[in-house]
Design a protein around this motif. Structure first.
Motif, PDB file in Angstrom:
ATOM      1  N   UNK A   1       0.829  -1.207   0.000  1.00 48.82           N
ATOM      2  CA  UNK A   1       0.000   0.000   0.000  1.00 48.82           C
ATOM      3  C   UNK A   1       0.864   1.258   0.000  1.00 48.82           C
ATOM      4  N   UNK A   2       2.018   1.195   0.651  1.00 49.64           N
ATOM      5  CA  UNK A   2       2.913   2.362   0.667  1.00 49.64           C
ATOM      6  C   UNK A   2       3.503   2.595  -0.719  1.00 49.64           C
ATOM      7  N   UNK A   3       3.916   1.512  -1.362  1.00 50.53           N
ATOM      8  CA  UNK A   3       4.458   1.636  -2.710  1.00 50.53           C
ATOM      9  C   UNK A   3       3.393   2.162  -3.666  1.00 50.53           C
TER      10      UNK A   3
ATOM     11  N   UNK B   1       2.951   5.799  -3.427  1.00 50.28           N
ATOM     12  CA  UNK B   1       3.959   6.526  -4.198  1.00 50.28           C
ATOM     13  C   UNK B   1       3.548   6.644  -5.660  1.00 50.28           C
ATOM     14  N   UNK B   2       3.045   5.544  -6.235  1.00 53.18           N
ATOM     15  CA  UNK B   2       2.587   5.580  -7.619  1.00 53.18           C
ATOM     16  C   UNK B   2       1.424   6.550  -7.795  1.00 53.18           C
ATOM     17  N   UNK B   3       0.464   6.472  -6.882  1.00 56.04           N
ATOM     18  CA  UNK B   3      -0.718   7.325  -6.995  1.00 56.04           C
ATOM     19  C   UNK B   3      -0.380   8.787  -6.728  1.00 56.04           C
ATOM     20  N   UNK B   4       0.501   9.026  -5.776  1.00 60.56           N
ATOM     21  CA  UNK B   4       0.926  10.396  -5.450  1.00 60.56           C
ATOM     22  C   UNK B   4       1.561  11.054  -6.674  1.00 60.56           C
ATOM     23  N   UNK B   5       2.462  10.343  -7.326  1.00 55.42           N
ATOM     24  CA  UNK B   5       3.145  10.907  -8.489  1.00 55.42           C
ATOM     25  C   UNK B   5       2.213  11.009  -9.686  1.00 55.42           C
ATOM     26  N   UNK B   6       1.325  10.027  -9.842  1.00 50.23           N
ATOM     27  CA  UNK B   6       0.334  10.111 -10.907  1.00 50.23           C
ATOM     28  C   UNK B   6      -0.582  11.301 -10.714  1.00 50.23           C
ATOM     29  N   UNK B   7      -0.895  11.596  -9.466  1.00 52.18           N
ATOM     30  CA  UNK B   7      -1.738  12.756  -9.156  1.00 52.18           C
ATOM     31  C   UNK B   7      -1.014  14.055  -9.488  1.00 52.18           C
ATOM     32  N   UNK B   8       0.261  14.161  -9.102  1.00 48.21           N
ATOM     33  CA  UNK B   8       1.029  15.372  -9.420  1.00 48.21           C
ATOM     34  C   UNK B   8       1.138  15.560 -10.934  1.00 48.21           C
ATOM     35  N   UNK B   9       1.332  14.472 -11.655  1.00 48.71           N
ATOM     36  CA  UNK B   9       1.444  14.570 -13.114  1.00 48.71           C
ATOM     37  C   UNK B   9       0.116  14.981 -13.742  1.00 48.71           C
ATOM     38  N   UNK B  10      -0.981  14.457 -13.208  1.00 51.04           N
ATOM     39  CA  UNK B  10      -2.302  14.836 -13.719  1.00 51.04           C
ATOM     40  C   UNK B  10      -2.582  16.309 -13.450  1.00 51.04           C
TER      41      UNK B  10
END
Length: 469
Positions: free
Chosen positions: A292-294, A297-306
């Motif tokens: 869930x932590x990893x 990280x994927x979702x956090x960066x995907x959100x920033x990119x979006x």
């Protein structure tokens, strides 16, 4: 008194904007734990197992190719680490400096799909592990894993750093126990140690997959260093990131190589459960929670990119914590469909996803690193990155865009996947060296084409052009 943008007690307020120097914090050694802890998960084990299951290598060859691939690929990945402290903005926002404000959207949108692909892959594996431990239906467990990741994404940067630091100890300990239990307690079948079956195609395919594992982090390395003090230093940022990501990836991949060699015909998770019988429940529980932590990280960066995509069209949009929360929930909802649909045929889908991903990431990372280290030496006009017309960087940099497409095209003859095999790869017994060719061609090509343009724009040596803040 102003609340810190990212304090232990609060939700992170900032998203893609520049991080002021007085809000910087952290040390280079913190980078070791964020990458070490986040890589010890089931997806890393699955990736290592590809060498002995899908690619059919013996144990020794699978282990060697996994180590070499990570050691080589992490060089590319870790070179991006210094960009965060230097520029103080997310990785994909920096892409505007190379491709232009609108030209960068080509890469940013592809990277968002990459994040969603890894999120879905992790959700499937985490859900399967949680279902095995708790008895819950797999689809319900997949949703639970995703929801926990969404919550961590909403809280933000500091929480992710703290959780991965804890995982470095807990998940690292579980990994050691798994090795000891498999080899020293339960033992593995005698045929595990066989040495036959080596092929160069399988070796290079495994090496490429391991290298991609590292290179795939390149589009968001700076997202986890942008809060660090600007004087962190390029070497310190590089080695903190490199050592953590290599060790955190190699060890679980080697576990996967061992599982695949011992039980090549079994599902990897089922094989891991069999070989760690007696402690498998605890190991799976830790890896399920850790994933869930990893995924955060994927979702956090995907959100920033979006948000970066949205801000390109609406430059006055000041996205904050609420925007990050809404976008992360939307992205999570989108990933549920492929996650739930791919659970039954995960391994084949994942291998193809990795091969295609490598092809589109290589030219971007080549352009980005050459621009940062060789052409501009980290000197960028940060304010221009937030302007709709791109400021000094313009809307489109056709040199970078041309090099990007050239990088994809030059790799195609060398590609070797289950979906497509290029004619050169076919003549080389399906050995895939496409990513090596891509880097070797695009790095010098972009440098040669872009240097005269920078000189013409600045009226003096382009290596000294630009302003960092």
């Amino acid at each position: 008194m102003t609340e810190p943008a990212s304090s232990p007690e609060s939700i992170e307020r900032r998203t893609i904007e520049h991080i002021p120097l007085d809000e910087r914090h952290g040390r280079a050694r913190d980078l070791f734990t964020v990458w070490f802890g986040s890589n010890i998960m089931l997806l890393t084990i699955i990736t290592g197992a590809l060498s002995t299951t899908v690619f059919g290598l013996p144990l020794w060859a699978g282990a060697l190719s996994v180590v070499l691939g990570n050691v080589i690929g992490a060089v590319v990945m870790a070179l991006h680490a210094a960009q965060g402290p230097q520029m103080g903005v997310p990785q994909m926002l920096q892409t505007r400096a190379q491709f232009g404000s609108y030209g960068s959207l080509l890469v940013v949108v592809l990277v968002v799909f990459m994040y969603l692909g890894f999120f879905a892959s992790n959700a499937v594996l985490g859900g399967q592990a949680l279902a095995q431990v708790t008895g819950l239906p797999t689809n319900v467990a997949i949703v639970i894993i995703g929801v926990i990741s969404v919550v961590a994404t909403i809280v933000g940067y500091r929480l992710i750093h703290k959780v991965t630091a804890v995982l470095s100890v807990v998940a690292g300990g579980a990994l050691i126990v798994a090795f000891v239990w498999m080899i020293g307690v339960n033992g593995v079948p005698a045929e595990t140690w066989h040495s036959g079956g080596f092929t160069w195609a399988g070796f290079m395919a495994t090496l490429s997959v391991a290298a991609l594992w590292q290179i795939a982090y390149a589009p968001y390395v700076s997202d986890y260093t942008r809060y660090m003090p600007r004087d962190t230093g390029q070497r310190a940022a590089f080695w903190g990131t490199y050592s953590g990501c290599v060790l955190g990836s190699v060890l679980p991949m080697l576990l996967g190589v061992l599982v695949g060699a011992a039980l090549p015909d079994d599902d990897t998770l089922a094989g891991l459960s069999t070989l760690t019988h007696g402690v498998s429940t605890g190991i799976f529980a830790i890896f399920a929670i850790g994933i869930t932590a990893t995924n955060a990280m994927n979702l956090y960066c995907g959100t920033l990119s979006t948000i970066t995509v949205g801000q390109t069209f609406f430059p006055k949009w000041k996205a904050g914590a609420s925007s990050r929360a809404v976008v992360s929930v939307v992205l999570f909802s989108i990933t549920l469909v492929p996650a739930l649909l791919s659970a039954e045929d995960f391994l084949a889908n994942y291998a193809n996803f990795l091969a295609l991903l490598l092809c589109v990431l290589i030219p971007w990372t080549a352009v980005n690193l050459v621009d940062f280290y060789l052409l501009r030496h980290g000197d960028y006009d940060i304010d221009a990155l937030f302007e709709r017309d791109g400021g000094r960087y313009g809307r489109f940099n056709w040199i970078a865009i041309g090099c990007y497409f050239a990088g994809i095209l030059v790799q195609i003859p060398f590609l070797s996947t289950t979906l497509f095999t290029g004619f050169i790869a076919e003549s080389m017994d399906k050995v895939d060296i496409s990513w090596i060719v891509g880097l070797a061609v695009i790095c010098p090509l972009y440098y040669v084409l872009m240097k005269p343009k920078l000189r013409a724009q600045s009226g003096h040596d382009p290596l000294r052009a630009g302003s960092a803040v």
